[in-house]
Design a protein around this motif. Structure first.
Motif, PDB file in Angstrom:
ATOM      1  N   VAL A 416       0.810  -1.226   0.000  1.00  0.00           N
ATOM      2  CA  VAL A 416       0.000   0.000   0.000  1.00  0.00           C
ATOM      3  C   VAL A 416       0.842   1.273   0.000  1.00  0.00           C
ATOM      4  CG1 VAL A 416      -1.940  -1.132   1.142  1.00  0.00           C
ATOM      5  CG2 VAL A 416      -0.171  -0.037   2.543  1.00  0.00           C
ATOM      6  N   ILE A 417       2.164   1.155  -0.126  1.00  0.00           N
ATOM      7  CA  ILE A 417       2.977   2.371  -0.132  1.00  0.00           C
ATOM      8  C   ILE A 417       2.698   3.168  -1.401  1.00  0.00           C
ATOM      9  CG2 ILE A 417       4.828   1.392   1.276  1.00  0.00           C
ATOM     10  CD1 ILE A 417       6.485   1.101  -1.288  1.00  0.00           C
ATOM     11  N   ASN A 418       2.774   4.482  -1.285  1.00  0.00           N
ATOM     12  CA  ASN A 418       2.546   5.354  -2.432  1.00  0.00           C
ATOM     13  C   ASN A 418       3.818   5.468  -3.263  1.00  0.00           C
ATOM     14  OD1 ASN A 418      -0.131   5.994  -1.711  1.00  0.00           O
ATOM     15  ND2 ASN A 418       0.604   7.515  -0.237  1.00  0.00           N
ATOM     16  N   THR A 419       3.657   5.449  -4.569  1.00  0.00           N
ATOM     17  CA  THR A 419       4.801   5.594  -5.473  1.00  0.00           C
ATOM     18  C   THR A 419       4.688   6.921  -6.208  1.00  0.00           C
ATOM     19  OG1 THR A 419       3.575   4.329  -7.123  1.00  0.00           O
ATOM     20  CG2 THR A 419       5.165   3.131  -5.791  1.00  0.00           C
ATOM     21  N   GLU A 420       5.833   7.593  -6.368  1.00  0.00           N
ATOM     22  CA  GLU A 420       5.829   8.937  -6.934  1.00  0.00           C
ATOM     23  C   GLU A 420       5.819   8.933  -8.456  1.00  0.00           C
ATOM     24  OE1 GLU A 420       9.231  10.805  -5.278  1.00  0.00           O
ATOM     25  OE2 GLU A 420       8.412  10.906  -3.239  1.00  0.00           O
ATOM     26  N   ASN A 421       6.336   7.872  -9.060  1.00  0.00           N
ATOM     27  CA  ASN A 421       6.431   7.850 -10.523  1.00  0.00           C
ATOM     28  C   ASN A 421       6.369   6.406 -11.025  1.00  0.00           C
ATOM     29  OD1 ASN A 421       9.155   6.774 -10.171  1.00  0.00           O
ATOM     30  ND2 ASN A 421       9.735   8.890  -9.670  1.00  0.00           N
ATOM     31  N   GLU A 422       6.448   6.267 -12.335  1.00  0.00           N
ATOM     32  CA  GLU A 422       6.333   4.942 -12.945  1.00  0.00           C
ATOM     33  C   GLU A 422       7.482   4.029 -12.531  1.00  0.00           C
ATOM     34  OE1 GLU A 422       5.894   2.899 -17.406  1.00  0.00           O
ATOM     35  OE2 GLU A 422       6.054   5.076 -17.164  1.00  0.00           O
ATOM     36  N   ALA A 423       8.698   4.604 -12.448  1.00  0.00           N
ATOM     37  CA  ALA A 423       9.862   3.799 -12.061  1.00  0.00           C
ATOM     38  C   ALA A 423       9.698   3.233 -10.655  1.00  0.00           C
ATOM     39  CB  ALA A 423      11.134   4.642 -12.143  1.00  0.00           C
ATOM     40  N   ALA A 424       9.190   4.073  -9.742  1.00  0.00           N
ATOM     41  CA  ALA A 424       8.958   3.617  -8.368  1.00  0.00           C
ATOM     42  C   ALA A 424       7.886   2.536  -8.320  1.00  0.00           C
ATOM     43  CB  ALA A 424       8.573   4.796  -7.482  1.00  0.00           C
ATOM     44  N   GLU A 425       6.888   2.654  -9.174  1.00  0.00           N
ATOM     45  CA  GLU A 425       5.825   1.648  -9.235  1.00  0.00           C
ATOM     46  C   GLU A 425       6.374   0.311  -9.738  1.00  0.00           C
ATOM     47  OE1 GLU A 425       2.215  -0.056  -8.689  1.00  0.00           O
ATOM     48  OE2 GLU A 425       2.799   1.980  -8.080  1.00  0.00           O
ATOM     49  N   ILE A 426       7.274   0.380 -10.717  1.00  0.00           N
ATOM     50  CA  ILE A 426       7.908  -0.840 -11.228  1.00  0.00           C
ATOM     51  C   ILE A 426       8.750  -1.496 -10.143  1.00  0.00           C
ATOM     52  CG2 ILE A 426       9.620  -1.721 -12.873  1.00  0.00           C
ATOM     53  CD1 ILE A 426       8.617   0.415 -14.840  1.00  0.00           C
ATOM     54  N   ASP A 427       9.493  -0.677  -9.386  1.00  0.00           N
ATOM     55  CA  ASP A 427      10.311  -1.203  -8.277  1.00  0.00           C
ATOM     56  C   ASP A 427       9.426  -1.895  -7.238  1.00  0.00           C
ATOM     57  OD1 ASP A 427      12.639  -0.282  -9.413  1.00  0.00           O
ATOM     58  OD2 ASP A 427      12.709   1.571  -8.245  1.00  0.00           O
ATOM     59  N   LYS A 428       8.322  -1.251  -6.928  1.00  0.00           N
ATOM     60  CA  LYS A 428       7.391  -1.820  -5.948  1.00  0.00           C
ATOM     61  C   LYS A 428       6.872  -3.176  -6.426  1.00  0.00           C
ATOM     62  CE  LYS A 428       2.763  -0.958  -4.035  1.00  0.00           C
ATOM     63  NZ  LYS A 428       1.653   0.013  -3.957  1.00  0.00           N
TER      64      LYS A 428
END
Length: 483
Positions: A416-428
């Motif tokens: 449920v952590i918030n991601t700031e951008n697409e790269a962070a979402e991919i990492d998650k």
């Protein structure tokens, strides 16, 4: 011409009534009754009002991308011409980018030697080979300048010639006998410059040539005296030069075997560990030492040397320091990857079974790390380490550390952590996918427990392949090497 294109685009669009029927079937099947009612009402409204003429509809289709559902329902289900062209262009741009980037690194590596040479100009002015060296550097710079102005097109894929390799080896030994440290540095860096200049697809062959020519005189003498004596010289520039070349050689399994005499002698590994611990955290030489140790860790016979030289403790300490102190990401990435390789081996697991208190300490520390704001690559390696410890043999430590509960909490929190951008979402997504491979939910058909059951990791081979996955060899080169 425009009219033809318009008709072509319009003809490619599937029948809207047919698509509407598919959507209604889906809504009925999924029991979306309210949505279905609204959808049917909207269709009737559009049919009656005819808000958009056929000409307007065609113009909209020309200006807008066709909805993906249309593409999915097309009979041929092929990519559009635009998508195909974009993919081709993307591949071409990526290829040129990699070639230009490589050329830039090669030019930089040559510049390292030039700066070293100019810095010591007064001392080397009497060297009769100075003019020859400068000319060689000019040729090399000119060659790779052409790579950039030609938009990344390489001009040649030749390996170092036998003669050049022999000359370098002869000069290295002569400078060593003359105790000429600057001369040794120049030869070692020159060899590395040649390695960086080689096209990526030929790097493995270059490593094999360095081994075949026995650059460190290991095979000829059945000893490591020459390279050990080089490593023992207390000169930072020399250690940087020797470590960077050893890193090149250790980039292949055959190179690791050459440096360890087929796993029978770990003196070079021990020396590299000693130099590593003497360096300032994040320094260039430390990075090369970690690169060597990470590459060598693919061979299980070196792992006991790592364990007995307390590399597990050292790497954990480095990661702990990085939480409050900035440390070069290369060091953290390669150190944590080395740690995962150490923990993975049967030798280490057997060792940890006998050292129950130590195992409890490192398990507890790993579980603390995953709650910290650490680099994603480091997080992945820590999770992999935890998966190796999720065995029945360590059940006592797992219970003491509340292993299952804390892994469950981590997955729940990270989901449920918030991601700031697409790269962070991919990492998650990568982190959660990794957890899904190593830790999976229990079958709840027989009970209502929501805790995670540990995967017994029968897919360890797949995880190990994931860790060691690589394409062409990468020879490290850092922007701050000059300083």
């Amino acid at each position: 011409m425009k009219s033809g294109n318009s008709n072509q685009v319009f003809s490619q669009v599937p029948d809207s009534n047919e698509i509407n029927e598919y959507i209604k079937e889906y809504l009925k099947y999924s029991a979306y009754s309210n949505t279905l009612e609204c959808f049917e009402a909207e269709i009737k409204s559009k049919q009656v009002s005819s808000k958009m003429s056929n000409k307007q509809q065609q113009q909209k289709q020309l200006n807008d991308d066709i909805p993906r559902i249309f593409q999915l329902l097309k009979t041929d289900n092929n990519k559009t011409k635009r998508e195909i062209n974009l993919e081709k262009e993307q591949k071409l741009f990526n290829k040129k980018y990699q070639q230009i980037l490589q050329a830039g690194r090669q030019i930089f590596s040559v510049s390292i030697n030039l700066l070293q040479l100019l810095h010591q100009l007064k001392e080397t002015a009497k060297n009769e080979n100075l003019s020859e060296s400068l000319e060689n550097y000019k040729i090399q710079l000119g060659k790779y300048h052409k790579v950039i102005i030609n938009e990344g097109k390489p001009e040649g894929n030749e390996l170092i010639t036998e003669q050049v390799m022999h000359e370098h080896k002869t000069k290295l030994f002569k400078n060593y006998q003359d105790k000429n440290v600057d001369g040794m540095i120049e030869v070692l860096l020159s060899l590395r410059v040649n390695a960086l200049q080689i096209a990526p697809e030929l790097r493995k062959n270059l490593v094999y040539e360095l081994i075949r020519n026995d650059i460190f005189n290991i095979d000829a003498t059945d000893k490591f005296d020459f390279i050990v004596q080089l490593l023992d010289i207390n000169n930072q520039s020399l250690r940087h030069a020797i470590a960077s070349l050893i890193s090149v050689i250790s980039s292949t399994l055959r190179g690791v075997e050459y440096l360890t005499y087929n796993g029978g002698n770990m003196i070079i590994i021990e020396k590299i560990i000693k130099i590593l611990k003497e360096q300032e955290n994040g320094s260039v030489t430390q990075r090369f030492c970690l690169a060597i140790l990470q590459k060598a860790s693919i061979k299980d016979t070196v792992i006991p040397t790592y364990v007995h030289n307390e590399m597990i403790q050292w790497i954990i300490s480095l990661i702990q320091k990085s939480i409050n102190t900035k440390i070069h990401i290369f060091c953290l990435d390669f150190a944590s990857a080395t740690l995962a390789n150490i923990i993975h081996t049967p030798y280490t697991l057997t060792y940890l079974e006998k050292q129950s208190r130590f195992t409890h300490q490192i398990m507890e520390q790993f579980l603390k790390f995953i709650k910290e704001q650490i680099q994603v690559s480091v997080m992945m390696h820590i999770l992999i380490c935890l998966s190796y410890l999720s065995k029945e043999n360590f059940a006592k430590q797992m219970e003491e550390c509340r292993f299952i509960e804390r892994i469950s909490e981590f997955v729940e929190y990270y989901s449920v952590i918030n991601t700031e951008n697409e790269a962070a979402e991919i990492d998650k997504k990568t982190i959660l996918d990794l957890c899904a491979h190593m830790f999976h939910p229990k079958d709840t058909s027989l009970d209502n427990s929501e805790t995670l059951e540990l995967n017994e990791l029968k897919t360890e081979d797949r995880i190990r392949e994931y860790e060691n996955e690589q394409g062409e060899l990468i020879f490290e080169c850092f922007q701050d090497e000059v300083s």
